[in-house]
Scaffold this motif. Sequence first.
Motif, PDB file in Angstrom:
ATOM      1  N   GLU A 175       0.839  -1.208   0.000  1.00 25.83           N
ATOM      2  CA  GLU A 175       0.000   0.000   0.000  1.00 25.83           C
ATOM      3  C   GLU A 175       0.871   1.255   0.000  1.00 25.83           C
ATOM      4  OE1 GLU A 175      -2.370  -0.620   3.481  1.00 25.83           O
ATOM      5  OE2 GLU A 175      -3.675  -2.086   2.487  1.00 25.83           O
ATOM      6  N   CYS A 228       3.875   1.486  -1.212  1.00 24.38           N
ATOM      7  CA  CYS A 228       4.481   1.559  -2.534  1.00 24.38           C
ATOM      8  C   CYS A 228       3.507   2.149  -3.547  1.00 24.38           C
ATOM      9  CB  CYS A 228       4.942   0.171  -2.970  1.00 24.38           C
ATOM     10  SG  CYS A 228       5.833   0.170  -4.528  1.00 24.38           S
ATOM     11  N   THR A 229       2.243   1.792  -3.434  1.00 20.38           N
ATOM     12  CA  THR A 229       1.219   2.343  -4.329  1.00 20.38           C
ATOM     13  C   THR A 229       1.086   3.852  -4.124  1.00 20.38           C
ATOM     14  OG1 THR A 229       0.032   0.248  -4.318  1.00 20.38           O
ATOM     15  CG2 THR A 229      -1.220   2.186  -4.989  1.00 20.38           C
ATOM     16  N   LYS A 230       1.093   4.291  -2.880  1.00 19.24           N
ATOM     17  CA  LYS A 230       1.030   5.734  -2.602  1.00 19.24           C
ATOM     18  C   LYS A 230       2.264   6.444  -3.148  1.00 19.24           C
ATOM     19  CE  LYS A 230      -1.795   5.459   1.561  1.00 19.24           C
ATOM     20  NZ  LYS A 230      -1.830   5.660   3.019  1.00 19.24           N
ATOM     21  N   TYR A 254       4.059   5.472  -5.674  1.00 19.86           N
ATOM     22  CA  TYR A 254       3.912   5.464  -7.130  1.00 19.86           C
ATOM     23  C   TYR A 254       3.041   6.636  -7.581  1.00 19.86           C
ATOM     24  CZ  TYR A 254       2.865   3.754 -11.835  1.00 19.86           C
ATOM     25  OH  TYR A 254       2.720   3.632 -13.196  1.00 19.86           O
ATOM     26  N   GLU A 255       1.934   6.839  -6.844  1.00 23.76           N
ATOM     27  CA  GLU A 255       1.042   7.960  -7.174  1.00 23.76           C
ATOM     28  C   GLU A 255       1.756   9.292  -6.978  1.00 23.76           C
ATOM     29  OE1 GLU A 255      -2.313   7.223  -4.657  1.00 23.76           O
ATOM     30  OE2 GLU A 255      -3.000   5.529  -5.876  1.00 23.76           O
ATOM     31  N   ARG A 298       7.537  -1.254  -8.113  1.00 24.83           N
ATOM     32  CA  ARG A 298       6.201  -1.689  -7.680  1.00 24.83           C
ATOM     33  C   ARG A 298       5.918  -3.124  -8.134  1.00 24.83           C
ATOM     34  NH1 ARG A 298       0.719   1.409  -9.542  1.00 24.83           N
ATOM     35  NH2 ARG A 298      -0.744  -0.136  -8.807  1.00 24.83           N
ATOM     36  N   GLU A 335       5.335  -6.397  -5.690  1.00 24.11           N
ATOM     37  CA  GLU A 335       4.137  -7.233  -5.774  1.00 24.11           C
ATOM     38  C   GLU A 335       4.506  -8.693  -6.049  1.00 24.11           C
ATOM     39  OE1 GLU A 335       1.834  -5.180  -8.710  1.00 24.11           O
ATOM     40  OE2 GLU A 335       1.030  -3.760  -7.247  1.00 24.11           O
TER      41      GLU A 335
END
Length: 137
Positions: free
Chosen positions: A52, A54-56, A58-59, A76, A80
């Motif tokens: 999570e 890492c997703t933030k 990335y954004e 990312r 995963e």
Amino acid sequence: HTICELNREVSELREACYVPAKLRRESGFLVRALDHGAGGRLNTRKHLRGIEACTKLYEGVSCQAPSLLPLMGRVRADLEAQFARYLQLEEAHNRALQRLHVAVTRDVYSSIDRPTSVERRRSRGAASPLGISAVAS
């Protein structure tokens, strides 16, 4: 019932209670020693929080540094993939623990099939452990 029959029933009931306790003690000890229990679920949650984060990240990179987006995409994807591998290893570990538990259970129950000390005495015609001989009713 004769006293001998009652004594035999008491011995059988005592052994019947002993077996499940022995099974729980012997197999449960091994499973607990090899399993990381709730720590495994906590580690899974911790790794999931990492994805999570890492997703933030990335954004955030996509908004502030789009030139780094391909690199961040590889990071990312790698994270995963590593998490998926972790889940596979966790499942394999749990299956191995289940196989171990079954093997210990079988071993304990196979040792039950061997004659007990009461059965050996009975087959030799020895008196009961309490020294009571058979009396007809």
